[in-house]
Scaffold this active site. Structure first.
Site, PDB file in Angstrom:
ATOM      1  N   GLU A  55      51.961  44.001  40.947  1.00 11.16           N
ATOM      2  CA  GLU A  55      50.822  44.122  40.210  1.00 11.16           C
ATOM      3  C   GLU A  55      49.676  44.836  41.082  1.00 11.16           C
ATOM      4  O   GLU A  55      49.367  43.980  42.329  1.00 11.16           O
ATOM      5  CB  GLU A  55      50.307  43.159  39.265  1.00 11.16           C
ATOM      6  CG  GLU A  55      49.217  43.511  38.595  1.00 11.16           C
ATOM      7  CD  GLU A  55      48.594  42.362  37.769  1.00 11.16           C
ATOM      8  OE1 GLU A  55      47.523  42.822  36.788  1.00 11.16           O
ATOM      9  OE2 GLU A  55      49.077  41.432  37.565  1.00 11.16           O
ATOM     10  N   GLU A  61      45.009  42.842  45.427  1.00  9.27           N
ATOM     11  CA  GLU A  61      43.585  42.943  45.123  1.00  9.27           C
ATOM     12  C   GLU A  61      42.918  42.699  46.236  1.00  9.27           C
ATOM     13  O   GLU A  61      43.027  41.829  47.184  1.00  9.27           O
ATOM     14  CB  GLU A  61      43.488  41.703  43.834  1.00  9.27           C
ATOM     15  CG  GLU A  61      41.968  41.678  43.545  1.00  9.27           C
ATOM     16  CD  GLU A  61      41.441  43.005  42.645  1.00  9.27           C
ATOM     17  OE1 GLU A  61      40.446  43.676  43.297  1.00  9.27           O
ATOM     18  OE2 GLU A  61      41.856  43.405  41.851  1.00  9.27           O
ATOM     19  N   ASP A 115      44.676  46.889  50.436  1.00  6.15           N
ATOM     20  CA  ASP A 115      45.010  48.156  49.652  1.00  6.15           C
ATOM     21  C   ASP A 115      46.561  48.229  49.408  1.00  6.15           C
ATOM     22  O   ASP A 115      47.578  48.157  50.279  1.00  6.15           O
ATOM     23  CB  ASP A 115      44.661  49.550  50.567  1.00  6.15           C
ATOM     24  CG  ASP A 115      44.683  50.611  49.918  1.00  6.15           C
ATOM     25  OD1 ASP A 115      45.019  50.508  48.636  1.00  6.15           O
ATOM     26  OD2 ASP A 115      45.081  51.588  50.442  1.00  6.15           O
ATOM     27  N   ASP A 150      40.394  51.699  36.334  1.00  5.37           N
ATOM     28  CA  ASP A 150      39.111  52.490  36.289  1.00  5.37           C
ATOM     29  C   ASP A 150      39.578  53.760  35.684  1.00  5.37           C
ATOM     30  O   ASP A 150      40.348  54.602  36.229  1.00  5.37           O
ATOM     31  CB  ASP A 150      38.297  52.308  37.443  1.00  5.37           C
ATOM     32  CG  ASP A 150      37.244  53.337  37.168  1.00  5.37           C
ATOM     33  OD1 ASP A 150      36.676  53.291  36.063  1.00  5.37           O
ATOM     34  OD2 ASP A 150      36.393  53.701  38.220  1.00  5.37           O
ATOM     35  N   LYS A 198      33.945  60.386  33.454  1.00  9.36           N
ATOM     36  CA  LYS A 198      33.236  61.763  33.724  1.00  9.36           C
ATOM     37  C   LYS A 198      34.336  62.802  34.208  1.00  9.36           C
ATOM     38  O   LYS A 198      34.989  62.325  35.163  1.00  9.36           O
ATOM     39  CB  LYS A 198      31.949  61.569  34.667  1.00  9.36           C
ATOM     40  CG  LYS A 198      30.936  60.922  34.086  1.00  9.36           C
ATOM     41  CD  LYS A 198      29.587  61.035  34.995  1.00  9.36           C
ATOM     42  CE  LYS A 198      28.615  59.879  34.584  1.00  9.36           C
ATOM     43  NZ  LYS A 198      27.135  59.896  35.290  1.00  9.36           N
ATOM     44  N   THR A 253      43.587  40.311  26.612  1.00  7.30           N
ATOM     45  CA  THR A 253      42.715  39.926  27.214  1.00  7.30           C
ATOM     46  C   THR A 253      41.358  39.719  26.012  1.00  7.30           C
ATOM     47  O   THR A 253      41.505  40.113  24.907  1.00  7.30           O
ATOM     48  CB  THR A 253      41.926  40.857  28.091  1.00  7.30           C
ATOM     49  OG1 THR A 253      41.191  41.964  27.617  1.00  7.30           O
ATOM     50  CG2 THR A 253      42.844  41.125  29.278  1.00  7.30           C
ATOM     51  N   PHE A 282      38.373  40.543  26.026  1.00  5.17           N
ATOM     52  CA  PHE A 282      37.497  41.687  25.709  1.00  5.17           C
ATOM     53  C   PHE A 282      38.413  42.797  25.034  1.00  5.17           C
ATOM     54  O   PHE A 282      37.816  43.652  24.373  1.00  5.17           O
ATOM     55  CB  PHE A 282      37.041  42.329  27.196  1.00  5.17           C
ATOM     56  CG  PHE A 282      35.839  41.289  27.763  1.00  5.17           C
ATOM     57  CD1 PHE A 282      34.634  41.003  27.262  1.00  5.17           C
ATOM     58  CD2 PHE A 282      36.289  40.884  28.994  1.00  5.17           C
ATOM     59  CE1 PHE A 282      33.812  40.015  27.811  1.00  5.17           C
ATOM     60  CE2 PHE A 282      35.327  40.014  29.627  1.00  5.17           C
ATOM     61  CZ  PHE A 282      34.350  39.636  28.870  1.00  5.17           C
ATOM     62  N   GLU A 283      39.734  42.855  25.401  1.00  5.19           N
ATOM     63  CA  GLU A 283      40.670  43.605  24.712  1.00  5.19           C
ATOM     64  C   GLU A 283      40.666  43.131  23.123  1.00  5.19           C
ATOM     65  O   GLU A 283      40.388  44.383  22.236  1.00  5.19           O
ATOM     66  CB  GLU A 283      42.016  43.513  25.124  1.00  5.19           C
ATOM     67  CG  GLU A 283      42.888  44.519  24.517  1.00  5.19           C
ATOM     68  CD  GLU A 283      44.268  44.246  25.351  1.00  5.19           C
ATOM     69  OE1 GLU A 283      45.454  44.945  24.532  1.00  5.19           O
ATOM     70  OE2 GLU A 283      44.473  43.752  26.360  1.00  5.19           O
TER      71      GLU A 283
END
Length: 268
Positions: free
Chosen positions: A94, A119, A146, A169, A173, A247, A249-250
């Site tokens: 992951e 992570e 990384d 992310d 923009k 999740t 928030f999902e």
């Protein structure tokens, strides 16, 4: 992907991720005029955050057992996970697990598989270690580094049964779209680490991405569909696999009418 709570205006305007930070890509600000970022692929962005007392305790108590030091040498996966070499277990990577809630949930569902989470955000590493300790998850390891360098220097080509990239992310923009993680070069690299389709019909390794930002979902679909070594398991977007939990928030975002898109492609 912790302690930050988005307000309603934020949810109406954008992401339903359960992390306040930008999980994986390049730096969070635009370069000075006339200065370009290096073209090297990066899987993360450095972000600020406070490590809680519980996370710090987990780092101290469980880190030595479950955090793998980054070393430029291939991992012996059987030895790392204390598996019987005669019965190797599939390994799932992951990239950018945030606070690790989904990672721990999936690892608990599949004790027969190995899971490696990459992570760089220390509070997230501490949070996942807390899950590991509380749930007794012996099939999960963390590399606080990384993911691109982990792939290149710690994993063997064709060694992964799957890769998970949940809610990277979206870089909303247009001028920042080049910073999105899911790009042709990175997908090509990832594909080389997925187990190929077996001559005996054994399925190849899979790549599972999820996003709550429709324009990014469309880019993901285009990029993954253009990779000749991958095939889509669905007509376009896949139903959310049962192993990936929603999740909080999902769920809030879905109540507000936002969408979530899963993409599952297999190595051919």
């Amino acid at each position: 992907m912790g302690g930050w709570e988005p307000d309603e205006a934020f949810l109406q305007s954008g992401s339903v991720n359960d992390t306040p930070a930008m999980p994986q890509s390049s730096p969070t600000t635009a370069p000075p005029e006339g200065v370009a970022y290096p073209k090297t692929i990066k899987s993360y962005v450095t972000r600020a955050g406070r490590t809680t007392t519980g996370q710090a305790k987990a780092l101290q108590e469980w880190g030595p057992l479950y955090v793998l030091p980054f070393r430029p040498e291939p991992l012996d996966l059987d030895a790392t996970f204390q598996r019987d070499p005669g019965h190797p277990a599939p390994t799932i990577l992951e990239i950018g697990f945030g606070m690790g809630d989904a990672t721990a949930h999936i690892a608990a569902l599949m004790p027969e598989k190995n899971f490696i989470g990459c992570e760089v955000h220390e509070p997230g590493v501490g949070a996942l270690l807390k899950h590991i300790g509380e749930r007794g998850l012996t099939n999960l390891r963390i590399v606080q580094h990384d993911a691109v360098e982990v792939l290149d220097q710690m994993l063997q080509p064709g060694s992964l049964a799957g890769v998970h990239i949940f809610f990277p992310d979206p870089w909303h923009k247009k001028r920042h779209h080049k910073r999105r993680l899911i790009q042709p070069d990175f997908v090509r690299k990832l594909t080389g680490f997925l187990r190929p389709l077996g001559a005996d019909g054994k399925p190849g390794g899979y790549l599972h991405c999820a996003t709550d930002w429709q324009p990014y979902a469309e880019q993901m679909l285009a990029v993954l569909s253009a990779e000749p070594a991958l095939r889509n398991t669905a007509t376009d977007y896949a139903p959310r696999p049962a192993y990936r939990p929603e999740t909080k928030f999902e769920r809030r975002g879905l109540r507000l009418g936002h969408g979530v898109w899963d993409l599952v492609f297999e190595r051919v």
